[in-house]
Write a protein that holds these residues in place. Structure first.
Motif, PDB file in Angstrom:
ATOM      1  N   ASN A  83       0.838  -1.191   0.000  1.00  0.00           N
ATOM      2  CA  ASN A  83       0.000   0.000   0.000  1.00  0.00           C
ATOM      3  C   ASN A  83       0.872   1.240   0.000  1.00  0.00           C
ATOM      4  OD1 ASN A  83      -2.444  -1.446   0.068  1.00  0.00           O
ATOM      5  ND2 ASN A  83      -2.218  -1.749   2.268  1.00  0.00           N
ATOM      6  N   ARG A  84       0.350   2.317  -0.558  1.00  0.00           N
ATOM      7  CA  ARG A  84       1.078   3.577  -0.585  1.00  0.00           C
ATOM      8  C   ARG A  84       1.247   4.075   0.837  1.00  0.00           C
ATOM      9  NH1 ARG A  84      -2.064   7.380  -4.424  1.00  0.00           N
ATOM     10  NH2 ARG A  84      -0.580   8.820  -3.532  1.00  0.00           N
ATOM     11  N   PRO A  85       2.443   4.448   1.238  1.00  0.00           N
ATOM     12  CA  PRO A  85       2.654   4.928   2.603  1.00  0.00           C
ATOM     13  C   PRO A  85       1.941   6.252   2.843  1.00  0.00           C
ATOM     14  CG  PRO A  85       4.712   4.983   1.333  1.00  0.00           C
ATOM     15  CD  PRO A  85       3.654   4.429   0.440  1.00  0.00           C
ATOM     16  N   GLY A  86       1.222   6.325   3.962  1.00  0.00           N
ATOM     17  CA  GLY A  86       0.601   7.570   4.374  1.00  0.00           C
ATOM     18  C   GLY A  86      -0.666   7.969   3.654  1.00  0.00           C
ATOM     19  N   CYS A  87      -1.116   7.197   2.675  1.00  0.00           N
ATOM     20  CA  CYS A  87      -2.353   7.550   1.976  1.00  0.00           C
ATOM     21  C   CYS A  87      -2.958   6.281   1.378  1.00  0.00           C
ATOM     22  CB  CYS A  87      -2.090   8.590   0.893  1.00  0.00           C
ATOM     23  SG  CYS A  87      -0.842   8.127  -0.299  1.00  0.00           S
ATOM     24  N   ALA A  88      -4.164   6.427   0.906  1.00  0.00           N
ATOM     25  CA  ALA A  88      -4.849   5.265   0.334  1.00  0.00           C
ATOM     26  C   ALA A  88      -4.211   4.888  -1.002  1.00  0.00           C
ATOM     27  CB  ALA A  88      -6.327   5.578   0.141  1.00  0.00           C
ATOM     28  N   GLY A  89      -4.293   3.616  -1.326  1.00  0.00           N
ATOM     29  CA  GLY A  89      -3.849   3.172  -2.632  1.00  0.00           C
ATOM     30  C   GLY A  89      -2.957   1.957  -2.573  1.00  0.00           C
ATOM     31  N   ALA A  90      -3.076   1.143  -3.596  1.00  0.00           N
ATOM     32  CA  ALA A  90      -2.255  -0.054  -3.729  1.00  0.00           C
ATOM     33  C   ALA A  90      -1.051   0.255  -4.613  1.00  0.00           C
ATOM     34  CB  ALA A  90      -3.076  -1.188  -4.351  1.00  0.00           C
ATOM     35  N   VAL A  91       0.031  -0.480  -4.373  1.00  0.00           N
ATOM     36  CA  VAL A  91       1.229  -0.391  -5.207  1.00  0.00           C
ATOM     37  C   VAL A  91       1.626  -1.819  -5.564  1.00  0.00           C
ATOM     38  CG1 VAL A  91       3.645   0.317  -5.363  1.00  0.00           C
ATOM     39  CG2 VAL A  91       2.023   1.696  -4.049  1.00  0.00           C
ATOM     40  N   VAL A  92       1.748  -2.074  -6.859  1.00  0.00           N
ATOM     41  CA  VAL A  92       2.252  -3.348  -7.347  1.00  0.00           C
ATOM     42  C   VAL A  92       3.548  -3.034  -8.073  1.00  0.00           C
ATOM     43  CG1 VAL A  92       1.839  -5.297  -8.899  1.00  0.00           C
ATOM     44  CG2 VAL A  92      -0.061  -4.325  -7.596  1.00  0.00           C
ATOM     45  N   SER A  93       4.652  -3.597  -7.593  1.00  0.00           N
ATOM     46  CA  SER A  93       5.925  -3.390  -8.290  1.00  0.00           C
ATOM     47  C   SER A  93       6.525  -4.750  -8.602  1.00  0.00           C
ATOM     48  CB  SER A  93       6.888  -2.535  -7.468  1.00  0.00           C
ATOM     49  OG  SER A  93       7.195  -3.151  -6.252  1.00  0.00           O
ATOM     50  N   PHE A  94       7.158  -4.833  -9.754  1.00  0.00           N
ATOM     51  CA  PHE A  94       7.758  -6.094 -10.179  1.00  0.00           C
ATOM     52  C   PHE A  94       8.935  -5.798 -11.086  1.00  0.00           C
ATOM     53  CE2 PHE A  94       4.103  -5.044 -12.784  1.00  0.00           C
ATOM     54  CZ  PHE A  94       4.530  -5.191 -14.093  1.00  0.00           C
ATOM     55  N   ASP A  95       9.860  -6.738 -11.113  1.00  0.00           N
ATOM     56  CA  ASP A  95      11.011  -6.587 -11.995  1.00  0.00           C
ATOM     57  C   ASP A  95      11.381  -7.914 -12.625  1.00  0.00           C
ATOM     58  OD1 ASP A  95      12.981  -7.894 -10.168  1.00  0.00           O
ATOM     59  OD2 ASP A  95      12.707  -6.078  -8.995  1.00  0.00           O
ATOM     60  N   LYS A  96      12.172  -7.807 -13.668  1.00  0.00           N
ATOM     61  CA  LYS A  96      12.620  -8.986 -14.403  1.00  0.00           C
ATOM     62  C   LYS A  96      13.994  -8.682 -14.989  1.00  0.00           C
ATOM     63  CE  LYS A  96      10.800 -12.363 -17.669  1.00  0.00           C
ATOM     64  NZ  LYS A  96      10.501 -13.469 -16.755  1.00  0.00           N
ATOM     65  N   VAL A  97      14.865  -9.672 -14.922  1.00  0.00           N
ATOM     66  CA  VAL A  97      16.183  -9.548 -15.537  1.00  0.00           C
ATOM     67  C   VAL A  97      15.989  -9.530 -17.048  1.00  0.00           C
ATOM     68  CG1 VAL A  97      18.414 -10.672 -15.875  1.00  0.00           C
ATOM     69  CG2 VAL A  97      17.348 -10.653 -13.605  1.00  0.00           C
ATOM     70  N   LEU A  98      16.681  -8.611 -17.702  1.00  0.00           N
ATOM     71  CA  LEU A  98      16.514  -8.439 -19.143  1.00  0.00           C
ATOM     72  C   LEU A  98      17.482  -9.305 -19.946  1.00  0.00           C
ATOM     73  CD1 LEU A  98      16.138  -4.556 -19.250  1.00  0.00           C
ATOM     74  CD2 LEU A  98      14.321  -6.277 -19.398  1.00  0.00           C
ATOM     75  N   LYS A  99      17.021  -9.730 -21.095  1.00  0.00           N
ATOM     76  CA  LYS A  99      17.864 -10.350 -22.121  1.00  0.00           C
ATOM     77  C   LYS A  99      17.791  -9.413 -23.316  1.00  0.00           C
ATOM     78  CE  LYS A  99      16.860 -15.059 -20.703  1.00  0.00           C
ATOM     79  NZ  LYS A  99      16.163 -16.299 -21.045  1.00  0.00           N
ATOM     80  N   TRP A 100      18.878  -9.354 -24.053  1.00  0.00           N
ATOM     81  CA  TRP A 100      18.977  -8.365 -25.115  1.00  0.00           C
ATOM     82  C   TRP A 100      19.151  -9.012 -26.485  1.00  0.00           C
ATOM     83  CZ3 TRP A 100      18.037  -3.499 -23.619  1.00  0.00           C
ATOM     84  CH2 TRP A 100      18.143  -3.221 -22.259  1.00  0.00           C
ATOM     85  N   ARG A 101      18.642  -8.327 -27.509  1.00  0.00           N
ATOM     86  CA  ARG A 101      18.931  -8.720 -28.892  1.00  0.00           C
ATOM     87  C   ARG A 101      20.379  -8.332 -29.186  1.00  0.00           C
ATOM     88  NH1 ARG A 101      14.413  -5.221 -30.376  1.00  0.00           N
ATOM     89  NH2 ARG A 101      16.041  -4.096 -31.451  1.00  0.00           N
ATOM     90  N   LYS A 102      20.959  -8.915 -30.208  1.00  0.00           N
ATOM     91  CA  LYS A 102      22.361  -8.613 -30.546  1.00  0.00           C
ATOM     92  C   LYS A 102      22.563  -7.166 -30.956  1.00  0.00           C
ATOM     93  CE  LYS A 102      23.611 -13.259 -31.750  1.00  0.00           C
ATOM     94  NZ  LYS A 102      24.178 -14.192 -32.666  1.00  0.00           N
ATOM     95  N   ASP A 103      21.537  -6.525 -31.528  1.00  0.00           N
ATOM     96  CA  ASP A 103      21.644  -5.133 -31.974  1.00  0.00           C
ATOM     97  C   ASP A 103      21.116  -4.144 -30.928  1.00  0.00           C
ATOM     98  OD1 ASP A 103      18.960  -5.850 -32.147  1.00  0.00           O
ATOM     99  OD2 ASP A 103      18.619  -4.757 -34.026  1.00  0.00           O
ATOM    100  N   ALA A 104      21.048  -4.552 -29.679  1.00  0.00           N
ATOM    101  CA  ALA A 104      20.434  -3.735 -28.627  1.00  0.00           C
ATOM    102  C   ALA A 104      21.210  -2.447 -28.362  1.00  0.00           C
ATOM    103  CB  ALA A 104      20.335  -4.536 -27.332  1.00  0.00           C
ATOM    104  N   LEU A 105      20.457  -1.361 -28.139  1.00  0.00           N
ATOM    105  CA  LEU A 105      21.066  -0.076 -27.839  1.00  0.00           C
ATOM    106  C   LEU A 105      21.596   0.005 -26.409  1.00  0.00           C
ATOM    107  CD1 LEU A 105      18.409   2.312 -29.446  1.00  0.00           C
ATOM    108  CD2 LEU A 105      20.646   1.676 -30.360  1.00  0.00           C
ATOM    109  N   LEU A 106      20.926  -0.652 -25.464  1.00  0.00           N
ATOM    110  CA  LEU A 106      21.275  -0.529 -24.051  1.00  0.00           C
ATOM    111  C   LEU A 106      21.927  -1.769 -23.493  1.00  0.00           C
ATOM    112  CD1 LEU A 106      18.109   1.212 -22.613  1.00  0.00           C
ATOM    113  CD2 LEU A 106      20.246   2.246 -23.327  1.00  0.00           C
ATOM    114  N   MET A 107      22.389  -2.670 -24.336  1.00  0.00           N
ATOM    115  CA  MET A 107      22.909  -3.947 -23.869  1.00  0.00           C
ATOM    116  C   MET A 107      23.992  -3.751 -22.801  1.00  0.00           C
ATOM    117  SD  MET A 107      24.466  -7.271 -25.877  1.00  0.00           S
ATOM    118  CE  MET A 107      23.962  -6.602 -27.386  1.00  0.00           C
ATOM    119  N   VAL A 108      23.936  -4.606 -21.787  1.00  0.00           N
ATOM    120  CA  VAL A 108      24.921  -4.565 -20.721  1.00  0.00           C
ATOM    121  C   VAL A 108      26.296  -4.837 -21.308  1.00  0.00           C
ATOM    122  CG1 VAL A 108      25.631  -5.605 -18.549  1.00  0.00           C
ATOM    123  CG2 VAL A 108      23.208  -5.404 -19.110  1.00  0.00           C
ATOM    124  N   SER A 109      27.290  -4.035 -20.933  1.00  0.00           N
ATOM    125  CA  SER A 109      28.633  -4.247 -21.495  1.00  0.00           C
ATOM    126  C   SER A 109      29.462  -5.150 -20.625  1.00  0.00           C
ATOM    127  CB  SER A 109      29.343  -2.903 -21.663  1.00  0.00           C
ATOM    128  OG  SER A 109      29.247  -2.129 -20.513  1.00  0.00           O
TER     129      SER A 109
END
Length: 179
Positions: free
Chosen positions: A153-179
């Motif tokens: 829940n949002r701290p100090g006020c009403a509301g739900a928070v859903v957060s999620f993450d995922k490790v990325l895989k990149w295409r060979k031509d990726a602009l942001l690929m991990v070096s």
């Protein structure tokens, strides 16, 4: 390099595909693997659909006077929800926050790292919904599609928070690929 963006959206069904397309376009431009992009966009769609359905009163005035305020003046208004996404070289983190009643607080916030079942703060959500149920699978689906999920829940006020993450895989031509 990283990409960060935040959208303040009206609680309207049309906002769900808009948020999904925005995320897919960002990941396509950055060079994220299409399978990872699909998983994250589906999880985002489920989180947004929940914010639209449960994130506040559709007809309630945002300022309590009967006048609807502009969402940019008050993004916590009941007719709004927020989507924030971060793509950094290794992972994508997405957060969807609304101004509804939030999750039941018994047991505190829930964090999942690909654990089976759907573990929301209240024990009534301790397992998948019945096979015949027409709704109730969205949060469980998010848990299965992401590497790490937090329902709270949002701290100090009403509301739900859903957060999620995922490790990325990149295409060979990726602009942001991990070096």
């Amino acid at each position: 390099m990283s990409i960060w963006w935040s959208l303040h959206l009206r609680r309207d069904a049309a906002s769900v595909p808009l948020a999904r397309r925005f995320l897919l376009g960002t990941m396509e431009s950055a060079g994220v693997d299409p399978d990872i992009s699909f998983d994250l966009s589906l999880a985002l769609s489920e989180a947004c659909a929940n914010a639209v359905e449960h994130g506040g009163e559709h007809d309630a005035a945002a300022d309590g006077t009967g006048n609807d305020r502009d969402g940019w003046e008050d993004p916590s208004a009941s007719g709004q929800y927020r989507v924030t996404a971060y793509l950094d070289g290794e992972k994508c983190r997405i957060e969807v926050a609304d101004s509804g009643p939030g999750f039941p607080t018994r047991g505190g916030p829930h964090t999942s790292e690909r654990q089976p079942g759907c573990g929301l703060p209240d024990p009534q959500y301790a397992s998948y919904p019945p096979v015949t149920a027409e709704e109730g699978r969205g949060l469980c689906l998010i848990e299965q599609l992401a590497d790490h999920v937090h329902f709270g829940n949002r701290p100090g006020c009403a509301g739900a928070v859903v957060s999620f993450d995922k490790v990325l895989k990149w295409r060979k031509d990726a602009l942001l690929m991990v070096s």
